[in-house]
Design a protein around this motif. Structure first.
Motif, short mmCIF file in Angstrom:
data_model
loop_
_atom_site.label_atom_id
_atom_site.label_comp_id
_atom_site.label_asym_id
_atom_site.label_seq_id
_atom_site.Cartn_x
_atom_site.Cartn_y
_atom_site.Cartn_z
N LYS A 252 38.24 12.06 -17.86
CA LYS A 252 37.95 11.99 -16.43
C LYS A 252 39.07 12.65 -15.62
O LYS A 252 38.81 13.38 -14.65
CB LYS A 252 37.77 10.53 -16.00
CG LYS A 252 37.29 10.37 -14.56
CD LYS A 252 37.01 8.92 -14.21
CE LYS A 252 35.74 8.43 -14.87
NZ LYS A 252 35.34 7.09 -14.37
N LEU A 253 40.30 12.42 -16.02
CA LEU A 253 41.45 13.05 -15.34
C LEU A 253 41.44 14.56 -15.54
O LEU A 253 41.72 15.33 -14.62
CB LEU A 253 42.76 12.46 -15.86
CG LEU A 253 43.17 11.10 -15.32
CD1 LEU A 253 44.37 10.56 -16.08
CD2 LEU A 253 43.50 11.19 -13.83
N SER A 254 41.09 14.98 -16.74
CA SER A 254 41.05 16.42 -17.05
C SER A 254 39.98 17.11 -16.21
O SER A 254 40.22 18.18 -15.62
CB SER A 254 40.76 16.62 -18.54
OG SER A 254 40.69 18.00 -18.83
N ASP A 255 38.80 16.49 -16.10
CA ASP A 255 37.72 17.07 -15.29
C ASP A 255 38.11 17.10 -13.82
O ASP A 255 37.76 18.04 -13.09
CB ASP A 255 36.44 16.25 -15.47
CG ASP A 255 35.84 16.39 -16.86
OD1 ASP A 255 36.20 17.36 -17.57
OD2 ASP A 255 35.03 15.52 -17.25
N PHE A 256 38.80 16.06 -13.38
CA PHE A 256 39.25 15.98 -11.99
C PHE A 256 40.17 17.15 -11.65
O PHE A 256 40.00 17.83 -10.63
CB PHE A 256 39.97 14.66 -11.76
CG PHE A 256 40.76 14.59 -10.48
CD1 PHE A 256 40.13 14.38 -9.26
CD2 PHE A 256 42.14 14.74 -10.49
CE1 PHE A 256 40.85 14.34 -8.07
CE2 PHE A 256 42.88 14.70 -9.31
CZ PHE A 256 42.23 14.49 -8.10
N LEU A 257 41.14 17.42 -12.51
CA LEU A 257 42.12 18.48 -12.26
C LEU A 257 41.48 19.87 -12.38
O LEU A 257 41.82 20.79 -11.62
CB LEU A 257 43.30 18.35 -13.21
CG LEU A 257 44.20 17.12 -13.00
CD1 LEU A 257 45.20 16.99 -14.13
CD2 LEU A 257 44.92 17.22 -11.66
N TYR A 258 40.57 20.03 -13.31
CA TYR A 258 39.92 21.33 -13.50
C TYR A 258 39.00 21.65 -12.34
O TYR A 258 38.90 22.81 -11.90
CB TYR A 258 39.14 21.32 -14.82
CG TYR A 258 38.53 22.66 -15.15
CD1 TYR A 258 39.33 23.79 -15.35
CD2 TYR A 258 37.13 22.81 -15.23
CE1 TYR A 258 38.77 25.03 -15.65
CE2 TYR A 258 36.56 24.04 -15.53
CZ TYR A 258 37.39 25.15 -15.74
OH TYR A 258 36.83 26.37 -16.03
#
Length: 283
Positions: A252-258
């Protein structure tokens, strides 16, 4: 010259000077009245009230004055207390007098004190806008549909001597200016503070950090990474999680930053020596 002519000339001169004296008196009285009217208008419009306290405890800083003078939007500050209740001590009076400065320096700010029991319509309007509980002691700052609700008790600076807690001052200017900035900003930055058990050594710092962000105009909300979306935030803050994140939270954090390739988002991660092993976060 006959006595009759002398008496007539004397009466003419007396009438002449008497009339002149009357005219001068009338002009003077009119000038005084006009002066008082102008002074009264200035007193209402400009801060001519002097702060004679030793440390200028009722004054606001030049930076705040410059900021509120440049306001382009109308701001309402509604104190849910009768004004007389803020005259009960040196510290409540400090809060009262400092708040009044905001209205004195600009016509863009309206300050109002209301008794909740006597103004139910006003309270209902505020509650509808806030969509939350409104209680006595609240200070409600609004601009259009934007609202910031403060508590008078949170303004006071307190110290503990080991036996009792007592008030030593106030942060009226800091908190009130921040609230005005918040409601006049059409697009405030949103911060998601991840709800995760933190190391005990940073719990107090965590609350201070949250308050600091709030005072600087950010919209700060606690967010549960497992059950809530974080897509609405500009910044996600993770403070010393005691336990590692699950793979779901990491994704979820990775998708948020991307951000679907658009990027433009940020994450702040603060670690602490008391944390346990966090291999998922460390990767």
């Amino acid at each position: 010259m006959s006595k009759k002519e002398k008496k007539m000339n004397f009466n003419i001169r007396r009438f002449k000077y008497g009339t002149l004296s009357t005219i001068i008196t009338i002009i003077f009285v009119c000038a005084v009245v006009l002066f008082n009217i102008i002074v009264g208008m200035l007193v209402e419009r400009y801060p001519v009230k002097l702060d004679l306290t030793k440390n200028k405890i009722y004054e606001i800083s030049d930076k705040t004055i410059d900021y509120i003078k440049k306001l382009e939007k109308q701001v309402e500050i509604t104190v849910l207390l009768p004004e007389k209740q803020l005259n009960s001590s040196v510290y409540t009076k400090q809060v009262l007098e400092t708040m009044k400065k905001y209205e004195q320096y600009t016509d863009r700010i309206k300050l109002e004190f209301i008794d909740m029991d006597k103004n139910p319509e006003k309270v209902s309007k505020v509650q509808e806008l806030h969509k939350g509980e409104i209680t006595e002691n609240n200070i409600v700052v609004t601009c259009g549909q934007r609202i910031k609700v403060l508590n008078v008790n949170d303004i006071y600076v307190r110290e503990n001597d080991g036996y009792s807690t007592y008030i030593t001052g106030s942060r009226t200017e800091q908190i009130l200016t921040s609230a005005v900035m918040n409601v006049t900003d059409a697009n405030p930055k949103k911060v998601g503070l991840v709800k995760k058990e933190s190391a005990s050594s940073v719990e107090i710092s965590k609350e201070f950090f949250k308050e600091t962000l709030d005072l600087n105009g950010y919209e700060v909300k606690d967010v549960d990474m497992l059950t809530e979306s974080i897509e609405e935030y500009d910044l996600v803050v993770v403070i010393a999680p005691l336990n590692d994140f699950t793979q779901t939270e990491i994704n979820k954090l990775s998708d948020f930053l991307y951000n679907s390739g658009n990027l433009g988002r940020n994450m702040l991660y603060i670690s602490d020596y008391a944390q346990k092993e966090t291999p998922n976060i460390d990767v």
